[in-house]
Design an enzyme around this catalytic site. Structure first.
Site, PDB file in Angstrom:
ATOM      1  N   GLY A 140       0.838  -1.205   0.000  1.00  0.00           N
ATOM      2  CA  GLY A 140       0.000   0.000   0.000  1.00  0.00           C
ATOM      3  C   GLY A 140       0.867   1.247   0.000  1.00  0.00           C
ATOM      4  CB  SER A 154       5.580  -4.194  -2.770  1.00  0.00           C
ATOM      5  OG  SER A 154       4.562  -4.245  -1.803  1.00  0.00           O
TER       6      SER A 154
END
Ligand SMILES: Nc1ncnc2c1ncn2[C@@H]1O[C@H](COP(=O)(O)OS(=O)(=O)O)[C@@H](OP(=O)(O)O)[C@H]1O
Ligand SMILES: Nc1ncnc2c1ncn2[C@@H]1O[C@H](COP(=O)(O)OP(=O)(O)O)[C@@H](O)[C@H]1O
Length: 199
Positions: A31, A105
């Site tokens: 996130g 990520s």
């Protein structure tokens, strides 16, 4: 490089899992910065600790201060960051630990790569879905202000892309649910995975 043949060690994941009395796998939080990844990983680790589960948190900021201090926030470096973390997470799962990985990520392919490194059945993707405007309001580390002031380029969600997971095992909407509710939701999902199958 081409002539590497790993030794076949006798004690494997299965034996270590037996010793720890639970399975090991990765819970991967993805996130935006400020979405709540570290907060949720921390709260989940506390609950798992109470249940005598061996855990370890791998967190973006700490990994980037050590192992990955040579990497920037270019797309290539982010991919390399996640690849290395995937390898470390895989080793830790093999060592019998439940890994709580908390990384922006932002790229789907990088997360897929981690899944293939650790094995699909050992990978639980948690999408910490918080709107960018809320992340800016929280501005936990003052980074969004720095973006505004032109001090940070390549900020995820503003000047660098974030590719949201399409089918995460768990989605957390932090603007709608409490930390406690979110942790219970994750615990409910992972509890059966922790249990060893009787032989
Ligand atoms: N440009 C830019 N974009 C995103 N994040 C930034 C950036 N610059 C610094 N930071 C800080 O670095 C933390 C993210 O590191 P990660 O290793 O998780 O990033 S990534 O997965 O490689 O994209 C991130 O931590 P979190 O806020 O916990 O997500 C930030 O504190
Ligand atoms: N429901 C929630 N879940 C997680 N964090 C929340 C929630 N509501 C508010 N927050 C706050 O949002 C901030 C998230 O920061 P942090 O966990 O460092 O995010 P990240 O690791 O994704 O950068 C913390 O200050 C946390 O207290």
């Amino acid at each position: 490089m081409t002539h590497i043949i790993p030794h076949n060690f006798s004690i494997k994941k299965q034996e270590r899992n037996k010793l720890n009395k639970h399975n090991s796998f990765v819970v991967w939080f993805t996130g935006l910065s400020g979405s709540g990844k570290s907060t949720l990983a921390n709260a989940l680790e506390i609950e798992l600790y109470k249940r005598s589960v061996s855990t370890y948190v791998l967190d973006g900021d700490s990994i980037r201060k050590g192992l990955n201090e040579d990497l920037s926030f270019s797309s290539e470096c982010r991919s390399e960051n996640i690849r290395r973390v995937g390898e470390v997470a895989g080793l830790m799962v093999d060592a019998g630990i439940v890994v709580l990985a908390s990384f922006v990520s932002p790229y789907k392919n990088d997360r897929k790569k981690v899944e293939s490194i650790v094995g699909s059945s050992n990978f639980v993707e948690v999408f910490v879905n918080t709107d960018i405007e809320e992340c800016k309001r929280r501005d936990v580390k003052g980074l969004y202000k720095m973006v505004k002031d032109g001090e940070i380029l390549n900020m995820t969600g503003i000047t660098s892309p974030y590719e949201a997971p399409e089918n995460p095992e768990i989605e957390i909407k932090t603007e709608l649910e409490s930390i406690e509710t979110s942790v219970q939701k994750i615990l409910k999902f992972i509890s059966p995975k922790l249990e060893l199958k009787h032989e």
